[in-house]
Design a protein around this motif. Structure first.
Motif, short mmCIF file in Angstrom:
data_model
loop_
_atom_site.label_atom_id
_atom_site.label_comp_id
_atom_site.label_asym_id
_atom_site.label_seq_id
_atom_site.Cartn_x
_atom_site.Cartn_y
_atom_site.Cartn_z
N GLU A 94 60.57 38.40 40.26
CA GLU A 94 61.20 37.24 40.80
C GLU A 94 62.65 37.29 40.35
N ARG A 140 64.72 39.79 42.30
CA ARG A 140 64.64 39.65 43.70
C ARG A 140 66.01 38.57 44.13
N MET A 141 66.24 37.67 43.11
CA MET A 141 67.39 36.87 43.27
C MET A 141 68.81 37.75 43.40
N SER A 187 68.95 40.19 46.20
CA SER A 187 69.06 39.23 47.83
C SER A 187 70.45 38.65 47.53
N PHE A 188 71.02 38.11 46.70
CA PHE A 188 72.27 37.58 46.64
C PHE A 188 73.57 38.46 46.59
N SER A 218 73.37 41.27 48.05
CA SER A 218 73.29 41.68 49.56
C SER A 218 74.01 40.61 50.43
N LEU A 219 73.76 39.32 50.15
CA LEU A 219 74.38 38.47 51.09
C LEU A 219 75.88 38.54 50.65
N LYS A 240 77.55 41.12 52.43
CA LYS A 240 77.28 40.89 53.93
C LYS A 240 78.30 39.68 54.30
N LYS A 241 78.40 38.49 53.43
CA LYS A 241 79.43 37.53 54.15
C LYS A 241 80.70 37.47 53.46
N ARG A 275 63.99 47.59 40.47
CA ARG A 275 62.93 47.09 41.31
C ARG A 275 61.91 48.26 41.26
#
Lengths: 542, 143
Positions: free
Chosen positions: A324, A327-328, A331-332, A334-335, A338-339, A363
């Motif tokens: 869990e 994943r955070m 994910s972030f 990656s974001l 990206k952003k 992971r």
């Protein structure tokens, strides 16, 4: 008592042997007893006879002397030569203390006079006892002794009388006086009447009066070993008694010996008969020990199983819960890239890249750990698995990688086996992934998969043309987290082969590798054939 | 079309952010209310206490692992309530366990989605929810 009777019942042979031994030994003891007794009696008899003959022999001298005197008197040859005759008679005949003659009732002459004076003129036959004894001599017509009695002249002794008959009429007696001491000398005893071996007694037979005995204060014990013989000279019973009869002692000794032997025998048999009981105790003890250690082993293995279970649960839960937060992170990051990548310089982008990569690897490790802990934890169904189909599945899953590496996969016929499907899938997946990963830079992986059958197992071979494994690491690589390369060279978590090993063990098989550095590797694993009778099959790897 | 009101029952702040951002890229106007645990979710739907002024949502996105009351309890409450049972409930959770899935459907969850691990896939999933449940599907509250 009850214990004894039950023992007897259980050990008939032993009892019989003991009884027999008892009978035999006591029988022998008794025989010895009897024989010794006979011997003892014989000895005593001999002794008495010896004594008797010795006495009689010594008294024979008196016969000679008194007869001679009587003859002289009868034939009126004595005259006044009594002293001379007497002296010579005494010299010629031993064991006589005095010689005398009696006319009518009275002692006329005695030789030697000295010491015997009181006898002269003594009306001896007026005494009742003397008269009676003298009459006995007269009746016999031969020398007959009276005594022992207290002599007139003092001391004790015996008197022997020989009747003198002239013209068929009683004239008188010729007599000898033998002192007590002389008798003793004649028969060879002392005044005690005993020696080491024997106790003697000489007793005059008379019906009603006090016993007249040679040795005072002595009564022959009729229960002892004794013998008596009559000496007619004086109607004396010569008796001897064995002081210490040997037969009792001997008999007793043998009896005791026999009892000892029987006791020893008894003990021996008891010991033997107790053997089974003792053995049983020993067996019980050992069985108990065995049970205890078996119990201990059982407890221990139960503990082990429990601890194993807990460990696996822990691993499962942990890896699950770790996913869990991971994943955070992933994910972030990656974001972020990206952003906000456009506002970052190269270095910034690199930072993010390494962070993301770390998270990604983590992971993968967690997933692999999860898989590792799953095996054995989750009971999968054993079914007939088409290994070809499984392999095809795996190849499809890895098609992207296969295409990328331009890998050439060849398979030979694979059997259908009884196994857990998912783990078999995992096994192939891991091994093939490895084959696709660990190869030389410019070389396209060539992988060959085939199977072999033995009586007890299926063997699967996955052969590659990769970088190979040095022989010293052939076993190490199956350990958890063991790697031969860093992540910069080849990526991996060090868990894949450990998972394969666990799966192989789960299927009661083994896993291994034949390899040489730079010469490729052939990984193999075995699966136990599912046959009812295959309880303890052994491995056969050629 | 009326703006769609979604109740998101989720305790993970990160996921809340992700979902919000995903929906922000949507074509339609979407209002998102947040309940961070099961108890608050029920209160929200029942308009109790602090939530008495709240509007009933058109769609509920429900996580399973929640503090206080978990997602299954909330689901049961919704689907047993005469006033709430018509509302579509989408289970969106990390759990992929068979137990959770079958229990959810048994309790009349409208669908069950396991949160993708990859962020891109996650966003795609959220968009799929939007595409399906909002764009395509006729919602009972929108008629």
């Amino acid at each position: 008592m009850g214990k004894l009777t039950s023992w007897v019942a259980r050990n008939r042979i032993a009892t019989a042997a003991i009884v027999l031994s008892l009978l035999i030994t006591q029988g022998i003891a008794f025989a010895i007893f009897e024989s010794e007794k006979k011997n003892d009696f014989m000895l005593v008899e001999q002794e008495v006879l010896r004594l008797k003959s010795q006495l009689e022999e010594s008294l024979n001298h008196s016969v000679t002397a008194t007869k001679m005197l009587a003859y002289l008197i009868r034939n009126d040859l004595l005259g006044s030569h009594f002293e001379r005759v007497a002296k010579e008679l005494l010299e010629q005949n031993a064991f006589i203390d005095a010689i005398q003659y009696v006319q009518e009732n009275t002692i006329i002459r005695t030789y030697p006079l000295e010491g015997h004076e009181p006898t002269i003129g003594y009306a001896v036959l007026e005494d009742t006892t003397h008269r009676r004894e003298a009459m006995l001599a007269l009746e016999r017509g031969d020398l007959y002794f009276e005594g022992p009695f207290n002599l007139l002249q003092g001391g004790r002794g015996i008197v022997g009388r020989y009747p003198i008959i002239i013209d068929d009429e009683y004239w008188g007696f010729s007599a000898v006086v033998i002192r007590y001491e002389t008798i003793l000398e004649a028969i060879g005893t002392d005044s005690t009447g005993t020696n080491e071996t024997y106790t003697y007694q000489i007793a005059k037979i008379n019906n009603n009066e006090n016993p007249i005995v040679f040795f005072e204060d002595r009564k022959i014990d009729l229960s002892g070993v004794h013998y008596s013989a009559l000496v007619p000279f004086g109607n004396w019973m010569v008796s001897a008694q064995l002081n210490t009869p040997a037969y009792v002692r001997e008999g007793f000794l043998f009896s005791v010996l026999g009892l000892l032997l029987t006791t020893v025998l008894g003990l021996f048999f008891w010991y033997l008969s107790d053997q089974p009981r003792r053995l049983q105790l020993l067996v019980d003890e050992k069985t108990n020990d065995l049970n205890l250690s078996t119990q201990k082993l059982e407890d221990y293995s139960k503990q082990l199983l429990q601890s194993n279970n807990e460990l696996e649960q822990f691993a499962y839960v942990t890896s699950h819960d770790l996913q869990e937060p991971l994943r955070m992170v992933t994910s972030f990051l990656s974001l972020l890239e990206k952003k906000y990548g456009h506002v970052l310089d190269e270095k910034g982008k690199q930072y993010i890249h390494y962070a993301a990569d770390g998270a990604h690897r983590m992971r993968q490790i967690i997933l692999d750990l999860l898989e590792y802990s799953r095996i054995g934890n989750i009971e999968e169904e054993v079914s007939l698995v088409d290994m070809k189909a499984v392999l095809d599945d795996v190849l499809i899953l890895n098609r992207k990688l296969i295409k990328e590496k331009k890998a050439v996969i060849t398979t030979e016929e694979l059997p259908q086996i009884y196994a857990e499907k998912s783990p078999m899938h995992q096994m192939f997946h891991n091994l093939i992934q490895n084959a696709l990963t660990y190869h030389g830079d410019s070389i396209s992986p060539e992988i060959n998969i085939r199977a072999e059958e033995t009586v007890t197992h299926w063997i699967f071979y996955i052969k590659d043309n990769g970088i190979g494994i040095p022989s010293e690491y052939r076993e190490k690589i199956f350990n958890l987290f063991e790697r031969l390369h860093g992540n910069g060279e080849y990526s991996g978590t060090g868990i894949g082969l450990a998972i394969c090993k666990k799966i192989a063990e789960q299927h009661k098989g083994i896993i291994g590798v034949d390899s040489e550095q730079d010469r490729g590797s052939t990984f193999y694993f075995t699966v136990l054939k599912k046959v009812e009778s295959n309880q303890a099959a052994e491995h056969e790897i050629v | 079309m009326k703006p769609v009101h979604i109740l998101l029952v989720e305790d993970n702040e990160g996921d809340i952010l992700l979902i919000r951002e995903a929906f922000e890229e949507a074509k339609l106007v979407i209002t998102i209310s947040i309940a961070k645990d099961g108890e608050k979710a029920i209160k929200f739907l029942e308009k109790q206490d602090d939530y008495k002024d709240e509007k009933t949502p058109d769609l509920i996105i429900l996580d399973v692992n929640l503090p206080r009351k978990n997602g299954h309890e909330v689901l049961c409450h919704i689907k047993q309530s005469t006033t709430l049972k018509h509302l579509p409930v989408i289970m969106l959770t990390t759990s992929s366990s068979e137990r959770d899935i079958s229990l959810s459907y048994k309790n009349h969850a409208n669908c069950y989605i396991t949160k993708p691990v990859d962020v891109e896939d996650f966003l795609k999933a959220v968009l799929s929810i939007e595409n399906f449940w909002i764009s395509l599907v006729q919602l009972p509250t929108q008629i």
